[in-house]
Design a protein around this motif. Structure first.
Motif, PDB file in Angstrom:
ATOM      1  N   GLU A 186      -7.582 -15.624   7.079  1.00 11.18           N
ATOM      2  CA  GLU A 186      -6.461 -16.007   7.957  1.00 11.18           C
ATOM      3  C   GLU A 186      -6.832 -15.809   9.430  1.00 11.18           C
ATOM      4  N   SER A 187      -6.120 -16.500  10.307  1.00 12.58           N
ATOM      5  CA  SER A 187      -6.377 -16.338  11.745  1.00 12.58           C
ATOM      6  C   SER A 187      -5.361 -15.415  12.411  1.00 12.58           C
ATOM      7  N   HIS A 188      -4.160 -15.240  11.802  1.00 14.80           N
ATOM      8  CA  HIS A 188      -3.124 -14.393  12.412  1.00 14.80           C
ATOM      9  C   HIS A 188      -2.322 -13.695  11.332  1.00 14.80           C
ATOM     10  N   LEU A 189      -2.439 -12.380  11.270  1.00 20.66           N
ATOM     11  CA  LEU A 189      -1.650 -11.580  10.327  1.00 20.66           C
ATOM     12  C   LEU A 189      -0.642 -10.740  11.102  1.00 20.66           C
ATOM     13  N   ILE A 190       0.597 -10.721  10.620  1.00 18.95           N
ATOM     14  CA  ILE A 190       1.622  -9.812  11.153  1.00 18.95           C
ATOM     15  C   ILE A 190       1.959  -8.817  10.035  1.00 18.95           C
ATOM     16  N   PHE A 191       1.777  -7.529  10.330  1.00 21.45           N
ATOM     17  CA  PHE A 191       2.123  -6.484   9.358  1.00 21.45           C
ATOM     18  C   PHE A 191       3.465  -5.874   9.739  1.00 21.45           C
ATOM     19  N   ALA A 192       4.389  -5.810   8.798  1.00 26.23           N
ATOM     20  CA  ALA A 192       5.691  -5.169   9.008  1.00 26.23           C
ATOM     21  C   ALA A 192       5.716  -3.863   8.224  1.00 26.23           C
ATOM     22  N   CYS A 193       5.753  -2.731   8.940  1.00 25.77           N
ATOM     23  CA  CYS A 193       5.747  -1.422   8.288  1.00 25.77           C
ATOM     24  C   CYS A 193       7.169  -0.947   8.071  1.00 25.77           C
ATOM     25  N   GLY A 194       7.585  -0.865   6.815  1.00 28.29           N
ATOM     26  CA  GLY A 194       8.899  -0.330   6.482  1.00 28.29           C
ATOM     27  C   GLY A 194       8.868   1.182   6.426  1.00 28.29           C
ATOM     28  N   ARG A 195      10.043   1.784   6.532  1.00 25.76           N
ATOM     29  CA  ARG A 195      10.257   3.231   6.357  1.00 25.76           C
ATOM     30  C   ARG A 195      11.519   3.387   5.539  1.00 25.76           C
ATOM     31  N   TYR A 196      11.955   4.611   5.298  1.00 26.38           N
ATOM     32  CA  TYR A 196      13.180   4.881   4.519  1.00 26.38           C
ATOM     33  C   TYR A 196      13.075   4.183   3.160  1.00 26.38           C
ATOM     34  N   GLU A 197      14.147   3.528   2.714  1.00 31.10           N
ATOM     35  CA  GLU A 197      14.124   2.875   1.396  1.00 31.10           C
ATOM     36  C   GLU A 197      13.634   1.430   1.484  1.00 31.10           C
ATOM     37  N   GLY A 198      13.174   1.006   2.658  1.00 28.86           N
ATOM     38  CA  GLY A 198      12.640  -0.341   2.798  1.00 28.86           C
ATOM     39  C   GLY A 198      13.417  -1.168   3.811  1.00 28.86           C
ATOM     40  N   VAL A 209       4.610 -15.185   3.220  1.00 31.79           N
ATOM     41  CA  VAL A 209       4.922 -13.751   3.217  1.00 31.79           C
ATOM     42  C   VAL A 209       4.269 -13.132   1.979  1.00 31.79           C
ATOM     43  N   SER A 210       3.489 -12.068   2.175  1.00 34.51           N
ATOM     44  CA  SER A 210       2.857 -11.366   1.057  1.00 34.51           C
ATOM     45  C   SER A 210       3.287  -9.906   1.051  1.00 34.51           C
ATOM     46  N   GLU A 211       3.972  -9.492  -0.014  1.00 35.56           N
ATOM     47  CA  GLU A 211       4.251  -8.066  -0.213  1.00 35.56           C
ATOM     48  C   GLU A 211       3.085  -7.500  -1.010  1.00 35.56           C
ATOM     49  N   ILE A 212       2.481  -6.448  -0.473  1.00 35.97           N
ATOM     50  CA  ILE A 212       1.266  -5.895  -1.074  1.00 35.97           C
ATOM     51  C   ILE A 212       1.442  -4.410  -1.349  1.00 35.97           C
ATOM     52  N   SER A 213       1.045  -3.991  -2.552  1.00 31.15           N
ATOM     53  CA  SER A 213       1.096  -2.592  -2.976  1.00 31.15           C
ATOM     54  C   SER A 213      -0.312  -2.019  -3.050  1.00 31.15           C
ATOM     55  N   LEU A 214      -0.433  -0.733  -2.740  1.00 32.74           N
ATOM     56  CA  LEU A 214      -1.732  -0.047  -2.907  1.00 32.74           C
ATOM     57  C   LEU A 214      -1.855   0.580  -4.275  1.00 32.74           C
ATOM     58  N   GLY A 215      -0.772   0.618  -5.022  1.00 35.52           N
ATOM     59  CA  GLY A 215      -0.818   1.290  -6.310  1.00 35.52           C
ATOM     60  C   GLY A 215       0.557   1.834  -6.635  1.00 35.52           C
ATOM     61  N   ASP A 216       0.658   2.431  -7.814  1.00 38.34           N
ATOM     62  CA  ASP A 216       1.974   2.815  -8.321  1.00 38.34           C
ATOM     63  C   ASP A 216       2.373   4.210  -7.871  1.00 38.34           C
ATOM     64  N   TYR A 217       2.620   4.310  -6.582  1.00 38.68           N
ATOM     65  CA  TYR A 217       3.135   5.545  -5.985  1.00 38.68           C
ATOM     66  C   TYR A 217       3.866   5.154  -4.711  1.00 38.68           C
ATOM     67  N   VAL A 218       4.693   6.074  -4.207  1.00 33.16           N
ATOM     68  CA  VAL A 218       5.528   5.762  -3.038  1.00 33.16           C
ATOM     69  C   VAL A 218       5.082   6.594  -1.846  1.00 33.16           C
ATOM     70  N   LEU A 219       4.947   5.949  -0.712  1.00 37.02           N
ATOM     71  CA  LEU A 219       4.600   6.609   0.558  1.00 37.02           C
ATOM     72  C   LEU A 219       5.869   6.773   1.383  1.00 37.02           C
ATOM     73  N   PHE A 220       5.778   7.477   2.511  1.00 34.27           N
ATOM     74  CA  PHE A 220       6.923   7.553   3.426  1.00 34.27           C
ATOM     75  C   PHE A 220       7.183   6.194   4.078  1.00 34.27           C
ATOM     76  N   GLY A 221       6.130   5.414   4.246  1.00 26.22           N
ATOM     77  CA  GLY A 221       6.281   4.121   4.910  1.00 26.22           C
ATOM     78  C   GLY A 221       5.004   3.320   4.816  1.00 26.22           C
TER      79      GLY A 221
END
Ligand code: JAH
Length: 260
Positions: A101-113, A128-140
Motif C-alpha cells: 500500500e502507499s498510505h496506511l492510517i492506523f486507528a488505535c482504540g482504547r477502553y472497550e473499543g 478497512v482492515s481490522e487486525i488481531s495479534l492473537g487471542d488476548y486483549v491489550l489496553f489499546g
C-alpha cells in the motif's frame, strides 16, 4: 509509504523513531506521522469516550473525533487499519499485503473499543482492515501498531540490507526455520552440529529442510495441516517430520493433542 497513526497516547509510538524503522524514515522510504485524537475534540474536557448503549462495563470511543480525524487524513489511496482482538489474525501474507500500500492510517482504540459506526462509515470511503495479534486483549491498539509496523516496514524495498534474509526465514516459507549457530564451535560443552561445519552445502540444505519440518510438526502442527507449498522444498505433511505428539514440543499448541 505514508503512515498516519491516531491515538490518545501518541507517546506510545515513540519507538518508531528507533532502529531500522527510524532509519527508513530518515532515508525517505517511510513517512510516519502520529496524531493525538484529542486534536479533533471541541469540548472543554476534550472527551473521547462515553458509556456503551445497551449497558455493560467500561467506555466506548465516541464517533465524532474519529470522523473528523479520518475526514482530515483520508486520501484517495488510504487504507484504514484498526488493531482489534476481533480482527483477522496478523500473518506474513497480510504483512506483505499492507507493504504494497502507499498510505496506511492506523486507528488505535482504547477502553472497550471504537463506536462501530466509525468503521462502517470509513468502509464506505476506503478499505478497512481490522487486525488481531492473537487471542488476548491489550489496553489499546498502540503496541499492536508497533508490531504491525515492524512486520510491514522490513518488507519495504531498501529497508533491509540483505534481501535473501527475507525469504529464508520462519513464516516466509510456510514452516519454522531450522536452528542457527555461530562461533565458537563448542560452547559450555555444547557443540555446533557437525554437518553445518562440513562445507557440504547439499547436505546442509537437506539437514535444514528436515529440521524445519520436524520442528514445525512438533511445535506448530497447524502450519502443516493444509499441506506444504512446493516452495518449502519439503515432503507432504503426512510423510515429513515427526508426528504431532502430545507434549512433544516445547510449547503446548491447540490441536496438538490426541484426536478425540
Ligand atoms: C484492546 C482497543 N489482538 C491484539 C489486540 C489488539 C487491540 C486490542 N487488544 C488486543 C485492543 C482494547 C481496546 C484495542
Amino acid at each position: 509509504m505514508k503512515i498516519d497513526i491516531v491515538s490518545i497516547f501518541p507517546e506510545y509510538l515513540a519507538p518508531l523513531e528507533l532502529s531500522l524503522i527510524g532509519k527508513a524514515q530518515s532515508t525517505g522510504l517511510l513517512a510516519v506521522s502520529v496524531y493525538d485524537l484529542r486534536h479533533w475534540t471541541s469540548d472543554v474536557h476534550r472527551t473521547v469516550d462515553d458509556t456503551p448503549y445497551g449497558g455493560g462495563p467500561g467506555m466506548v470511543m465516541r464517533p465524532e473525533p474519529w470522523g473528523l480525524a479520518l475526514d482530515e487524513l483520508a486520501t484517495p489511496e488510504a487504507r484504514l487499519v484498526v488493531p482489534s482482538p476481533a480482527g483477522t489474525p496478523l500473518s506474513q501474507a497480510i504483512a506483505h499485503d499492507l507493504a504494497a500500500e502507499s498510505h496506511l492510517i492506523f486507528a488505535c482504540g482504547r477502553y472497550e473499543g471504537i463506536d462501530q459506526r466509525v468503521l462502517d462509515h470509513a468502509a464506505s470511503r476506503m478499505p478497512v482492515s481490522e487486525i488481531s495479534l492473537g487471542d488476548y486483549v491489550l489496553f489499546g491498539g498502540e503496541v499492536a501498531v508497533l508490531v504491525i509496523m515492524e512486520a510491514v516496514a522490513r518488507l519495504l524495498p531498501g529497508v533491509l540490507g540483505n534481501a535473501d534474509s527475507l525469504v529464508e526465514e520462519s513464516h516466509e516459507s510456510g514452516v519454522l526455520e531450522a536452528p542457527m549457530y555461530t562461533k565458537p564451535p563448542s560452547w559450555r560443552g555444547l557443540d555446533v552440529p557437525e554437518i553445518l561445519r562440513s562445507g557440504d552445502h547439499g547436505r546442509i540444505a537437506a539437514w535444514r529442510r528436515e529440521q524445519a519440518l520436524s520442528r514445525t510438526a512438533a511445535r506448530r502442527p497447524d502450519l502443516l495441516a493444509g499441506g506444504l507449498p512446493a516452495s518449502s522444498g519439503g515432503l507432504p505433511a503426512s510423510s515429513g517430520g515427526l508426528p504431532a505428539s502430545p507434549g512433544g514440543g516445547q510449547f503446548q499448541v491447540p490441536g496438538a493433542g490426541v484426536a478425540e
